[in-house]
Design a protein around this motif. Structure first.
Motif, PDB file in Angstrom:
ATOM      1  N   ARG A  95       0.820  -1.209   0.000  1.00 35.38           N
ATOM      2  CA  ARG A  95       0.000   0.000   0.000  1.00 35.38           C
ATOM      3  C   ARG A  95       0.856   1.263   0.000  1.00 35.38           C
ATOM      4  O   ARG A  95       0.439   2.294  -0.484  1.00 35.38           O
ATOM      5  CB  ARG A  95      -0.907   0.008   1.229  1.00 35.38           C
ATOM      6  N   HIS A  96       2.029   1.185   0.511  1.00 36.80           N
ATOM      7  CA  HIS A  96       2.897   2.303   0.869  1.00 36.80           C
ATOM      8  C   HIS A  96       2.167   3.645   0.955  1.00 36.80           C
ATOM      9  O   HIS A  96       2.408   4.591   0.207  1.00 36.80           O
ATOM     10  CB  HIS A  96       4.206   2.338   0.065  1.00 36.80           C
ATOM     11  N   GLY A  97       1.274   3.662   1.909  1.00 37.90           N
ATOM     12  CA  GLY A  97       0.596   4.894   2.269  1.00 37.90           C
ATOM     13  C   GLY A  97      -0.471   5.362   1.295  1.00 37.90           C
ATOM     14  O   GLY A  97      -0.895   6.515   1.362  1.00 37.90           O
ATOM     15  N   ALA A  98      -0.927   4.503   0.392  1.00 37.07           N
ATOM     16  CA  ALA A  98      -1.972   4.898  -0.560  1.00 37.07           C
ATOM     17  C   ALA A  98      -3.167   5.474   0.199  1.00 37.07           C
ATOM     18  O   ALA A  98      -3.514   4.996   1.278  1.00 37.07           O
ATOM     19  CB  ALA A  98      -2.412   3.687  -1.381  1.00 37.07           C
ATOM     20  N   ALA A  99      -3.764   6.509  -0.377  1.00 37.79           N
ATOM     21  CA  ALA A  99      -4.881   7.175   0.302  1.00 37.79           C
ATOM     22  C   ALA A  99      -6.105   6.257   0.339  1.00 37.79           C
ATOM     23  O   ALA A  99      -6.710   6.048   1.374  1.00 37.79           O
ATOM     24  CB  ALA A  99      -5.205   8.486  -0.390  1.00 37.79           C
ATOM     25  N   GLY A 100      -6.454   5.683  -0.798  1.00 37.52           N
ATOM     26  CA  GLY A 100      -7.638   4.821  -0.844  1.00 37.52           C
ATOM     27  C   GLY A 100      -7.237   3.382  -1.089  1.00 37.52           C
ATOM     28  O   GLY A 100      -6.177   2.930  -0.641  1.00 37.52           O
ATOM     29  N   LYS A 101      -8.095   2.665  -1.797  1.00 37.91           N
ATOM     30  CA  LYS A 101      -7.789   1.271  -2.104  1.00 37.91           C
ATOM     31  C   LYS A 101      -6.799   1.185  -3.262  1.00 37.91           C
ATOM     32  O   LYS A 101      -6.762   2.078  -4.121  1.00 37.91           O
ATOM     33  CB  LYS A 101      -9.075   0.546  -2.511  1.00 37.91           C
ATOM     34  N   LEU A 102      -6.056   0.098  -3.291  1.00 35.30           N
ATOM     35  CA  LEU A 102      -5.216  -0.187  -4.453  1.00 35.30           C
ATOM     36  C   LEU A 102      -6.148  -0.601  -5.586  1.00 35.30           C
ATOM     37  O   LEU A 102      -7.272  -1.026  -5.349  1.00 35.30           O
ATOM     38  CB  LEU A 102      -4.256  -1.335  -4.137  1.00 35.30           C
ATOM     39  N   GLY A 103      -5.667  -0.544  -6.815  1.00 39.83           N
ATOM     40  CA  GLY A 103      -6.463  -1.000  -7.954  1.00 39.83           C
ATOM     41  C   GLY A 103      -6.394  -2.520  -8.052  1.00 39.83           C
ATOM     42  O   GLY A 103      -6.590  -3.224  -7.063  1.00 39.83           O
ATOM     43  N   ARG A 104      -6.091  -3.038  -9.233  1.00 40.91           N
ATOM     44  CA  ARG A 104      -5.983  -4.499  -9.395  1.00 40.91           C
ATOM     45  C   ARG A 104      -4.672  -4.993  -8.795  1.00 40.91           C
ATOM     46  O   ARG A 104      -3.610  -4.413  -9.040  1.00 40.91           O
ATOM     47  CB  ARG A 104      -6.042  -4.856 -10.882  1.00 40.91           C
ATOM     48  N   ALA A 123      -7.916  -3.708  -1.927  1.00 42.33           N
ATOM     49  CA  ALA A 123      -7.781  -3.506  -3.369  1.00 42.33           C
ATOM     50  C   ALA A 123      -9.145  -3.616  -4.040  1.00 42.33           C
ATOM     51  O   ALA A 123     -10.054  -4.248  -3.499  1.00 42.33           O
ATOM     52  CB  ALA A 123      -6.830  -4.554  -3.944  1.00 42.33           C
ATOM     53  N   THR A 124      -9.272  -3.021  -5.218  1.00 39.88           N
ATOM     54  CA  THR A 124     -10.564  -3.106  -5.913  1.00 39.88           C
ATOM     55  C   THR A 124     -10.766  -4.506  -6.493  1.00 39.88           C
ATOM     56  O   THR A 124     -11.863  -5.047  -6.425  1.00 39.88           O
ATOM     57  CB  THR A 124     -10.682  -2.056  -7.029  1.00 39.88           C
ATOM     58  N   ASP A 186       6.869  -7.065 -16.011  1.00 38.58           N
ATOM     59  CA  ASP A 186       6.162  -6.631 -17.223  1.00 38.58           C
ATOM     60  C   ASP A 186       4.699  -6.305 -16.915  1.00 38.58           C
ATOM     61  O   ASP A 186       4.129  -5.386 -17.513  1.00 38.58           O
ATOM     62  CB  ASP A 186       6.201  -7.729 -18.304  1.00 38.58           C
ATOM     63  N   GLN A 187       4.094  -7.088 -16.018  1.00 32.59           N
ATOM     64  CA  GLN A 187       2.654  -6.928 -15.752  1.00 32.59           C
ATOM     65  C   GLN A 187       2.351  -5.883 -14.681  1.00 32.59           C
ATOM     66  O   GLN A 187       1.190  -5.611 -14.376  1.00 32.59           O
ATOM     67  CB  GLN A 187       2.051  -8.287 -15.376  1.00 32.59           C
ATOM     68  N   LEU A 188       3.396  -5.296 -14.133  1.00 35.56           N
ATOM     69  CA  LEU A 188       3.234  -4.243 -13.125  1.00 35.56           C
ATOM     70  C   LEU A 188       2.999  -2.907 -13.832  1.00 35.56           C
ATOM     71  O   LEU A 188       3.675  -2.596 -14.812  1.00 35.56           O
ATOM     72  CB  LEU A 188       4.504  -4.189 -12.268  1.00 35.56           C
ATOM     73  N   ALA A 189       2.035  -2.133 -13.346  1.00 34.90           N
ATOM     74  CA  ALA A 189       1.778  -0.814 -13.939  1.00 34.90           C
ATOM     75  C   ALA A 189       2.917   0.136 -13.583  1.00 34.90           C
ATOM     76  O   ALA A 189       3.592  -0.056 -12.563  1.00 34.90           O
ATOM     77  CB  ALA A 189       0.468  -0.268 -13.388  1.00 34.90           C
ATOM     78  N   VAL A 190       3.125   1.140 -14.417  1.00 32.27           N
ATOM     79  CA  VAL A 190       4.078   2.190 -14.051  1.00 32.27           C
ATOM     80  C   VAL A 190       3.483   2.891 -12.829  1.00 32.27           C
ATOM     81  O   VAL A 190       2.291   3.226 -12.807  1.00 32.27           O
ATOM     82  CB  VAL A 190       4.295   3.182 -15.223  1.00 32.27           C
ATOM     83  N   GLY A 191       4.277   3.050 -11.794  1.00 37.62           N
ATOM     84  CA  GLY A 191       3.774   3.593 -10.526  1.00 37.62           C
ATOM     85  C   GLY A 191       3.386   2.470  -9.569  1.00 37.62           C
ATOM     86  O   GLY A 191       3.045   2.721  -8.421  1.00 37.62           O
ATOM     87  N   GLY A 192       3.473   1.229 -10.058  1.00 39.94           N
ATOM     88  CA  GLY A 192       3.083   0.078  -9.247  1.00 39.94           C
ATOM     89  C   GLY A 192       4.240  -0.466  -8.424  1.00 39.94           C
ATOM     90  O   GLY A 192       5.406  -0.126  -8.643  1.00 39.94           O
ATOM     91  N   ARG A 193       3.902  -1.324  -7.488  1.00 40.79           N
ATOM     92  CA  ARG A 193       4.915  -1.889  -6.588  1.00 40.79           C
ATOM     93  C   ARG A 193       4.752  -3.392  -6.458  1.00 40.79           C
ATOM     94  O   ARG A 193       3.642  -3.909  -6.366  1.00 40.79           O
ATOM     95  CB  ARG A 193       4.800  -1.222  -5.219  1.00 40.79           C
ATOM     96  N   LEU A 194       5.876  -4.078  -6.451  1.00 41.64           N
ATOM     97  CA  LEU A 194       5.905  -5.536  -6.307  1.00 41.64           C
ATOM     98  C   LEU A 194       6.622  -5.869  -4.995  1.00 41.64           C
ATOM     99  O   LEU A 194       7.662  -5.276  -4.700  1.00 41.64           O
ATOM    100  CB  LEU A 194       6.675  -6.078  -7.508  1.00 41.64           C
ATOM    101  N   VAL A 195       6.059  -6.768  -4.225  1.00 41.26           N
ATOM    102  CA  VAL A 195       6.696  -7.209  -2.975  1.00 41.26           C
ATOM    103  C   VAL A 195       6.796  -8.726  -3.018  1.00 41.26           C
ATOM    104  O   VAL A 195       5.789  -9.412  -3.209  1.00 41.26           O
ATOM    105  CB  VAL A 195       5.884  -6.763  -1.735  1.00 41.26           C
ATOM    106  N   ALA A 196       8.012  -9.240  -2.861  1.00 39.93           N
ATOM    107  CA  ALA A 196       8.206 -10.687  -2.968  1.00 39.93           C
ATOM    108  C   ALA A 196       9.425 -11.134  -2.168  1.00 39.93           C
ATOM    109  O   ALA A 196      10.398 -10.393  -2.040  1.00 39.93           O
ATOM    110  CB  ALA A 196       8.397 -11.072  -4.437  1.00 39.93           C
TER     111      ALA A 196
END
Ligand code: SAH
Length: 235
Positions: A95-104, A123-124, A186-196
């Protein structure tokens, strides 16, 4: 008679019964959330989600009493559900501080479906993929009573991600390999974050965060963790 019944009830352990923890589970979850907060989880949305999802419904009856303990638990087929602190930590990083819900959001490793249920509140849309048929089916069964319309369970090899749902606002893996599969990036949106979890140069598994920015990828290696291995193919 009344007195007898009262005494018997008082003598019984609070955490048993045909419905698992029943009504008592709210109190037990509240305690778990208080512990998470004391351990440094500060995101109110994450604490709220962890306090809402009935974790005991995702573990075997024999383990119900341990469902809210700070421990990982077996979920069958040699796999485990992460301890609450690790789930909360990953959700907070995502989430890293996202104001609302994450998208997909894409989750690799559905397991028993617990983390997918937590994600459904943050998330939505949640796409969760599992490579073991037995666990995919189990997660479907576990999640059915919750009627989470935004959780999509997929059976397949998560190493390839799930391109139909891309691009994702966030991707989280519950199993760790030697590298982050290119498909996930590749499937991550620009502005998106991956945690693994990932095995790093030291040979130890650590939590890795990859931010996909307009300037490129930014990778951060965090604390050591112990996740089950990321495997290819289905079984
Ligand atoms: N998030 C889960 C944790 C499950 S443990 C929960 O809340 O219960 C990690 C899971 O990742 C295991 O079920 C394992 O089978 C699965 N897994 C490992 N490699 C995978 C892959 N390539 N694709 C999909 N799932 C995978």
């Amino acid at each position: 008679m009344v007195q007898d019944a009262t005494r018997r009830a008082a003598a019984e352990p609070a955490l048993v019964g045909p419905q698992g923890l029943g009504m008592d589970s709210i109190a037990v979850r509240t305690r778990m959330v208080q512990k998470l907060a004391a351990q440094g989880i500060g995101d109110p949305a994450v604490l709220q989600a962890m306090g809402t999802v009935e974790r005991h419904r995702f573990v075997d009856t024999a383990l119900v009493n341990q469902a809210y303990e700070e421990t990982s638990l077996p979920i069958g087929l040699g796999q485990t559900i992460s301890k609450p602190n690790v789930v909360a930590r990953m959700m907070e990083l995502l989430r890293h501080g996202a104001a609302g819900k994450l998208g997909r959001v894409l989750e690799i490793g559905t397991g028993c479906g617990y983390q997918a249920a937590v994600l459904s509140l943050l998330a939505t849309e949640v796409y969760s993929i599992e490579r073991l048929r037995g666990l995919h089916d189990k997660a479907r069964e576990n999640l059915r009573p919750f009627r989470l319309a935004n959780v999509h369970l997929l059976f397949g090899d998560g190493m390839a991600g799930f391109s139909k749902g891309a691009p994702y606002a966030a991707i989280v893996a519950a199993a760790g390999g030697d590298a982050i599969p290119q498909a996930w990036v590749d499937q991550l949106a620009v502005g998106g974050r991956l945690v693994a979890p990932m095995v790093t140069a030291s040979g130890q598994q650590a939590l890795v965060v990859v931010d996909k920015t307009a300037r490129g990828l930014e990778q951060t290696v965090l604390e050591a963790v112990h996740f089950v291995p990321l495997k290819s193919g289905i079984a």
